[in-house]
Design an enzyme around this catalytic site. Sequence first.
Site, PDB file in Angstrom:
ATOM      1  N   TYR A   1       0.836  -1.207   0.000  1.00  0.00           N
ATOM      2  CA  TYR A   1       0.000   0.000   0.000  1.00  0.00           C
ATOM      3  C   TYR A   1       0.873   1.260   0.000  1.00  0.00           C
ATOM      4  CZ  TYR A   1      -3.689   3.271   1.450  1.00  0.00           C
ATOM      5  OH  TYR A   1      -4.573   4.321   1.528  1.00  0.00           O
TER       6      TYR A   1
ATOM      7  N   LYS B   1       1.201   4.076  -2.999  1.00  0.00           N
ATOM      8  CA  LYS B   1       0.892   5.489  -2.771  1.00  0.00           C
ATOM      9  C   LYS B   1       2.103   6.382  -3.017  1.00  0.00           C
ATOM     10  CE  LYS B   1      -3.412   4.861  -1.903  1.00  0.00           C
ATOM     11  NZ  LYS B   1      -4.415   5.346  -2.877  1.00  0.00           N
TER      12      LYS B   1
END
Length: 276
Positions: free
Chosen positions: A169, A173
Site C-alpha cells: 500500500y 501510494k
Amino acid sequence: MGANVVVVIGVGGMGQAIARRQGTGNKVLLADFNEETLAVAADLLSGQGHDIITQTVDVSSRSSVAALADMAAQLGSVAQLVHTAGLSPVQAPAAAVLKVDLLGTALVLEVFERVIAPGGSGLVISSMAGYMLPAPLSAEQEHALAHTPADDLLDLPFTDPEVAGQGAYGLAKYGNRLRVQAASAPWGERGARINSISPGVIATPMGQQELDGENGQMMRALIAASGSGRLGTPDDIAEAAAFLLGPGATFITGNDLLVDGGVVAAIRAGRLAPAA
C-alpha cells in the site's frame, strides 16, 4: 458550448464530498467499480440538485478507463478529473492493492491526459502511507515507478506482491506521487495541471476499517501525537481539493499536498515512531 464536465472516480466518502464541492454548475460524471455504491451516491447527489451521470469502471483495465474517458469527452469539456478510487490493506491482499492503487492510478493519468481540456486540472488521492516507507527506494526504483509504461508497472521485480508484501500500500501510494510528478509535463503540454493529495486518517468507512484493523492502535496513537489531534473529515479533503483544482493554484502542478493533520510531521519530529 457544452457544459464543463467534472469526472470523479471512486464515490466513497472523499469522492462524494469532492463531487459535491466541485459539482455546482457542472456536469458530474461519477464512476465506481461497485454498481450499488455508485447508484446510492448518484441518487444522493442528484437529490441535492447536481447534474449526475454514472458509469461503472475498473481502473485496473485500460479499456474500461478509456471507455470512461470517451464518455467524459462526449459529455462536454473535461475541466476536472478527480481520482479517489483505491483499496487499503484491510480491504484486499497486496496483489489487489497494487493492481488498483498503483496500476489503476497510472492508467487514469495516461488515459485522461488525452481528454483533459486546456486549462483543466486533475487530482489523485494518494495517502500519507506514501511518506512512511520502511526503507527508501533506490534511484533506479523511483525512476521505474515514475516512468515505466502503465501496462508494465506490475512486472517490475519490486512490485511483485510477494516482494512488496505488507508494504504494498505504501509503495503504491508513493508511486502515485511519482506518477503525478512525471505526468505533469505531458499534461502541461495540453495546458492542464495534475496534482495529488495525501490524506491522513479520514472519517470514512475505509478509515474506520483501518482504525478497527490490526494497526488501529498505532494509528490512534499517531493521531493523538499529531498537531491537530483529530481524525480528518471528507470535507477537509474536499476543501484542499477545491484549492488545487481551482484558479488559485494555476502555478501548482506535479505536486503533492499532505493533508494528514500533522501525523507525518509528528513522526519526523520524533514524537512517535511509525508502525514497523
